[in-house]
Design an enzyme around this catalytic site. Structure first.
Site, PDB file in Angstrom:
ATOM      1  N   LYS A  67      -4.259   4.366  -4.921  1.00  0.00           N
ATOM      2  CA  LYS A  67      -3.235   3.322  -5.074  1.00  0.00           C
ATOM      3  C   LYS A  67      -2.289   3.708  -6.217  1.00  0.00           C
ATOM      4  O   LYS A  67      -2.731   4.115  -7.290  1.00  0.00           O
ATOM      5  CB  LYS A  67      -3.905   1.987  -5.376  1.00  0.00           C
ATOM      6  CG  LYS A  67      -3.132   0.768  -4.897  1.00  0.00           C
ATOM      7  CD  LYS A  67      -3.980  -0.481  -5.077  1.00  0.00           C
ATOM      8  CE  LYS A  67      -3.325  -1.684  -4.453  1.00  0.00           C
ATOM      9  NZ  LYS A  67      -4.066  -2.942  -4.767  1.00  0.00           N
TER      10      LYS A  67
HETATM   11  O1  G3P Z   1      -4.392  -6.222  -5.278  1.00  0.00           O
HETATM   12  C1  G3P Z   1      -3.066  -6.315  -4.881  1.00  0.00           C
HETATM   13  C2  G3P Z   1      -2.600  -7.733  -4.738  1.00  0.00           C
HETATM   14  O2  G3P Z   1      -3.163  -8.318  -3.593  1.00  0.00           O
HETATM   15  C3  G3P Z   1      -2.911  -8.600  -5.932  1.00  0.00           C
HETATM   16  O3  G3P Z   1      -2.073  -9.702  -5.851  1.00  0.00           O
HETATM   17  O4  G3P Z   1      -0.947 -11.654  -6.887  1.00  0.00           O
HETATM   18  O5  G3P Z   1      -3.345 -11.845  -6.120  1.00  0.00           O
HETATM   19  O6  G3P Z   1      -2.799 -10.466  -8.144  1.00  0.00           O
HETATM   20  P1  G3P Z   1      -2.324 -10.970  -6.801  1.00  0.00           P
END
Ligand code: G3P
Length: 223
Positions: free
Chosen positions: A84
């Site tokens: 990633k």
């Molecule tokens: O891991 C990538 C993404 O899905 C994280 O998004 O906004 O839940 O931290 P968030």
């Protein structure tokens, strides 16, 4: 549409994998830190808990040379791993390098279709368009997802559009409507996907009627 679990919690991965509906797992530095164990240890445990799944593990450097070293190290841990990489200039350069070496990548922190274009041209395996964080600031995160799917299909890129930062089941429905290839979400959202009040009401009625009739699947009594 593929479903990925967005977590660093190995127990959650095991529970989700048992459902037979999970195609991979995405982690990020915050989720790994929350897991409270070593990065390599956590990622390898996730690979074991989700056999054959695409497991995203993120580099943390922001200069190309160090990012490359980190990416090669991470990729060496297991063939399920997808490296990633954040959508920054050295990150896009790194994706181009890894793509040439046949190493799968997931370009993260993508918020616009112009960013997604760079990821696709660099050869990203997955492009992670974040939606929840856009919604959190009164934007429409799904707009860029739809534009990214259109872009990838119009120009014949092989990248898969991955909807990330998912907050609720409606994001999953919208991701399908946008014809995204993948959605990644916390276990809590996976659990919400099962829920509908009419399912609960209907099952209660079935079982109530069955029990009132005194029936049994394993009964030896013939009618
Ligand atoms: O891991 C990538 C993404 O899905 C994280 O998004 O906004 O839940 O931290 P968030």
């Amino acid at each position: 549409m593929k479903l990925f679990l967005d977590t660093g919690d190995v127990d959650e991965v095991r529970r989700a994998a048992e459902l037979g509906v999970i195609d991979g797992v995405t982690t990020n530095p915050t989720l790994i830190a929350k897991a409270g164990k070593g990065f390599r240890e956590t990622v390898l445990a996730i690979c074991a808990a989700c056999p054959g799944g695409a497991i995203s593990a993120e580099v943390v450097a922001t200069d190309y040379d160090t990012m490359l070293k980190e990416a090669l190290e991470i990729a060496s841990w297991h063939d399920q791993i997808v490296v990633k990489v954040p959508l920054i200039e050295p990150g896009v350069r790194l994706v181009s390098t890894l793509s040439e070496r046949g190493i799968r990548t997931n370009v993260t922190l993508v918020f616009s279709v112009s960013q997604a274009l760079l990821a696709a041209k660099a050869g990203a395996t997955y492009i992670s368009n974040f939606v929840g964080r856009v919604d959190d600031v009164s934007g429409d995160g799904m707009e860029a997802v739809a534009a990214t799917v259109e872009m990838v299909e119009s120009y014949g890129f092989e990248s898969e559009v991955l909807v990330a930062s998912v907050r609720h089941p409606q994001h999953v429905v919208q991701a399908m409507a946008a014809r995204a290839h993948v959605a990644t979400m916390p276990y809590s959202v996976i659990a919400q996907l099962f829920k509908h009040p009419l399912t609960d009401i209907g099952l209660h009625r079935f079982l109530d009627d069955w029990n009132k009739a005194g029936l049994s699947i394993f009964s030896t009594v013939t009618a």
